[in-house]
Design a protein around this motif. Structure first.
Motif, short mmCIF file in Angstrom:
data_model
loop_
_atom_site.label_atom_id
_atom_site.label_comp_id
_atom_site.label_asym_id
_atom_site.label_seq_id
_atom_site.Cartn_x
_atom_site.Cartn_y
_atom_site.Cartn_z
N ASP A 90 0.85 -1.33 -0.04
CA ASP A 90 -0.06 0.04 -0.10
C ASP A 90 0.88 1.34 0.27
OD1 ASP A 90 1.09 -0.05 2.56
OD2 ASP A 90 -0.88 -0.57 3.49
N LEU A 91 0.15 2.42 -0.21
CA LEU A 91 1.05 3.72 -0.16
C LEU A 91 0.54 4.68 0.73
CD1 LEU A 91 1.26 4.08 -4.20
CD2 LEU A 91 3.09 3.48 -2.69
N PRO A 92 1.22 5.51 1.29
CA PRO A 92 0.77 6.75 2.43
C PRO A 92 0.31 7.60 1.49
CG PRO A 92 3.23 6.66 2.05
CD PRO A 92 3.02 5.50 1.29
N ALA A 93 -0.99 8.07 1.83
CA ALA A 93 -1.71 9.19 0.94
C ALA A 93 -1.27 10.50 1.14
CB ALA A 93 -3.47 9.25 1.44
N ARG A 94 -0.63 10.83 2.52
CA ARG A 94 -0.11 12.08 2.68
C ARG A 94 1.16 12.48 2.17
NH1 ARG A 94 -0.01 14.04 8.89
NH2 ARG A 94 -2.57 13.99 8.45
N GLU A 95 2.16 11.53 2.18
CA GLU A 95 3.53 11.63 1.45
C GLU A 95 3.16 11.53 -0.13
OE1 GLU A 95 7.00 9.57 3.11
OE2 GLU A 95 5.60 8.50 4.33
N LEU A 96 2.40 10.96 -0.38
CA LEU A 96 1.91 11.14 -2.11
C LEU A 96 1.45 12.45 -2.36
CD1 LEU A 96 -0.13 7.73 -2.90
CD2 LEU A 96 2.10 8.47 -3.92
N ALA A 97 0.71 12.96 -1.40
CA ALA A 97 0.30 14.43 -1.71
C ALA A 97 1.22 15.46 -1.89
CB ALA A 97 -0.88 14.68 -0.73
N GLU A 98 2.29 15.29 -1.06
CA GLU A 98 3.38 16.12 -1.19
C GLU A 98 4.25 16.25 -2.37
OE1 GLU A 98 5.33 15.16 2.36
OE2 GLU A 98 4.00 16.15 4.04
N ALA A 120 -9.05 9.23 -11.11
CA ALA A 120 -9.86 8.97 -10.10
C ALA A 120 -8.73 8.34 -8.80
CB ALA A 120 -10.71 7.65 -10.60
N VAL A 121 -8.03 7.58 -9.05
CA VAL A 121 -7.25 6.99 -7.95
C VAL A 121 -6.55 8.30 -7.36
CG1 VAL A 121 -5.02 5.61 -7.22
CG2 VAL A 121 -6.89 4.67 -8.73
N GLU A 122 -5.86 9.08 -7.98
CA GLU A 122 -5.15 10.31 -7.52
C GLU A 122 -6.04 11.28 -6.73
OE1 GLU A 122 -2.33 13.79 -9.13
OE2 GLU A 122 -3.88 13.32 -10.48
N ALA A 123 -7.36 11.15 -7.09
CA ALA A 123 -8.58 12.00 -6.34
C ALA A 123 -8.53 11.45 -4.58
CB ALA A 123 -9.73 11.90 -6.97
N LEU A 124 -8.11 10.13 -4.58
CA LEU A 124 -8.15 9.65 -3.46
C LEU A 124 -7.06 10.41 -2.36
CD1 LEU A 124 -8.80 5.84 -3.85
CD2 LEU A 124 -10.50 7.33 -3.18
N VAL A 125 -6.15 10.83 -3.04
CA VAL A 125 -5.03 11.64 -2.41
C VAL A 125 -5.17 12.95 -2.24
CG1 VAL A 125 -2.69 12.17 -2.59
CG2 VAL A 125 -3.27 9.70 -3.26
N THR A 126 -5.55 13.68 -3.52
CA THR A 126 -5.42 15.14 -3.55
C THR A 126 -6.84 15.71 -3.30
OG1 THR A 126 -5.83 14.88 -5.88
CG2 THR A 126 -3.57 15.14 -5.11
N ARG A 127 -8.06 14.77 -3.40
CA ARG A 127 -9.41 15.41 -3.21
C ARG A 127 -10.23 14.27 -2.29
NH1 ARG A 127 -8.49 16.07 -8.63
NH2 ARG A 127 -9.71 14.38 -9.15
N TRP A 128 -9.53 14.06 -1.12
CA TRP A 128 -10.23 13.21 -0.02
C TRP A 128 -11.35 13.81 0.20
CZ3 TRP A 128 -11.07 8.45 0.73
CH2 TRP A 128 -11.45 8.06 1.67
N ARG A 129 -12.41 13.06 0.07
CA ARG A 129 -13.96 13.44 0.88
C ARG A 129 -14.53 12.40 1.37
NH1 ARG A 129 -11.48 17.52 0.05
NH2 ARG A 129 -12.12 19.34 -1.02
N THR A 153 -7.72 3.93 3.08
CA THR A 153 -7.94 3.18 4.52
C THR A 153 -6.95 3.44 5.59
OG1 THR A 153 -9.11 1.28 3.43
CG2 THR A 153 -8.37 0.96 5.69
N SER A 154 -7.45 4.29 6.16
CA SER A 154 -6.47 4.84 7.30
C SER A 154 -5.43 5.33 6.98
CB SER A 154 -5.80 3.48 8.20
OG SER A 154 -6.84 2.63 8.83
N GLY A 155 -5.44 6.25 5.97
CA GLY A 155 -4.69 7.35 5.49
C GLY A 155 -3.65 6.63 4.36
N ARG A 156 -3.85 5.27 3.79
CA ARG A 156 -3.22 4.64 2.96
C ARG A 156 -3.90 4.20 1.71
NH1 ARG A 156 2.04 4.01 5.10
NH2 ARG A 156 2.64 2.57 3.45
#
Length: 341
Positions: free
Chosen positions: A251-259, A288-297, A313-316
């Motif tokens: 899996d991948l960490p969403a917050r670090e990806l967003a940076e 659509a997958v990138e939106a899970l990182v940059t436009r998370w709602r 899930t849980s930020g990843r």
């Protein structure tokens, strides 16, 4: 001692380094047109000193009257040049992708199968002019930077190496080389039929752009593609390093990806999804997958081709591969490449 005519010498010089780069056999894909015939003749000549086996293959698409006879005449020409073995492959062209796309797909499969049988590289006769046309098509379709970067001199996909040694050679040079050697060529009527996009681009658009800009457009487009490929290769290498750094247990960490910069982030995501076995990945899926990182709602699962899916899930980001919903059939489509095969 008088050497060969200039056009003939240019063709031989173009194929020589790549031919001598290894001992693996080469299979020249020959349609009967000037580009591929000139390529075959140059390979046949250089093979004598390189010590590399060179064969030829021609594909009969069955789309035009007399295509079978024409394929046999092309095969006879290749045998006369000394290529061995010489193969004729007849294919059935489907309907997907329009006439040009369907014929290209059928031809690609036939060439790949022939190369696999012989353990050979496939040599293709694409020239600098073909490269310029490919760049313009990529620009017009907005299909991403890889398509604008054009064709690469050598590429390996699904175990087959596709080699294009003539990307720096002009189309006029291949025709002159055939004339100088007395080699018969076949001019495919599809290449001048305005019903086909590439034919109109070749016969109408590029000449007009050359006239408006004062010439030199085709070399400039090819040069632009080469420079862009260098940049893209560097970005891809950075993306591979970032993916290795970020990936946990798949899996991948969403917050670090967003940076990450957007260009780098999308490459990381694309490589992650492809490595996870997602087939036929297109821009709409990637965004659509990138939106899970940059436009998370709090949105739910993003469905992907082949039954795969991605959730946050849980930020990843977690990928459910195609196998999670049942194995794909053996003839499932492979990942779509951004550059021309």
């Amino acid at each position: 001692m008088v050497g060969p005519p200039r056009a003939v010498a240019l063709l031989r010089t173009a194929v020589r380094p790549g031919l001598r780069a290894g001992e693996r056999p080469v299979l020249a894909a020959v349609s009967g047109g000037a580009d591929s015939v000139a390529l075959a003749a140059a390979l046949a000549f250089e093979a004598r000193s390189a010590g590399v086996p060179v064969g030829g293959v021609t594909v009969d698409h069955g789309l035009q009257p007399g295509s079978a006879d024409r394929a046999e005449r092309t095969a006879q020409l290749l045998r006369g040049l000394g290529l061995d073995p010489v193969l004729v492959r007849r294919v059935t062209v489907g309907a997907d992708g329009g006439p040009e796309g369907a014929a290209r797909t059928a031809r690609h499969r036939a060439l790949a199968a022939a190369a696999g049988e012989l353990g050979a590289r496939v040599a293709l006769g694409h020239t600098l002019d073909d490269q310029a046309e490919t760049v313009l098509l990529g620009l017009g379709r907005g299909s991403g930077p890889r398509s604008v970067a054009g064709m690469v001199p050598e590429r390996t996909a699904d175990g087959v190496t596709w080699w294009r040694p003539l990307l720096a050679v002009r189309r006029a040079t291949t025709r002159q080389a055939c004339l100088d050697q007395g080699l018969p060529v076949w001019d495919d009527p599809w290449n001048v039929d305005p019903a086909h996009t590439r034919a109109r681009l070749r016969g109408e658009v590029l000449p007009l752009v050359e006239e408006v800009l004062g010439g030199g457009v085709a070399p400039a487009l090819a040069r632009t593609a080469e420079l862009l490929r260098e940049d893209l290769d560097a970005l891809d290498a950075l993306a591979a390093a970032e993916l290795a750094r970020l990936a946990g247990a798949g899996d991948l960490p969403a917050r670090e990806l967003a940076e990450l910069p957007a260009a780098l982030r999308r490459r990381v995501l694309r490589r992650w999804l492809r490595d996870g076995g997602v087939p036929d990945l297109q821009a709409v899926h990637l965004l659509a997958v990138e939106a899970l990182v940059t436009r998370w709602r709090g949105q739910g699962r993003v469905d992907l081709p082949g039954g795969a899916g991605t959730t946050r899930t849980s930020g990843r980001l977690v990928l459910s591969p195609p196998a999670a919903r049942g194995a794909l059939p053996q003839d499932a489509p492979q990942t779509r490449e951004e550059s021309r095969p």
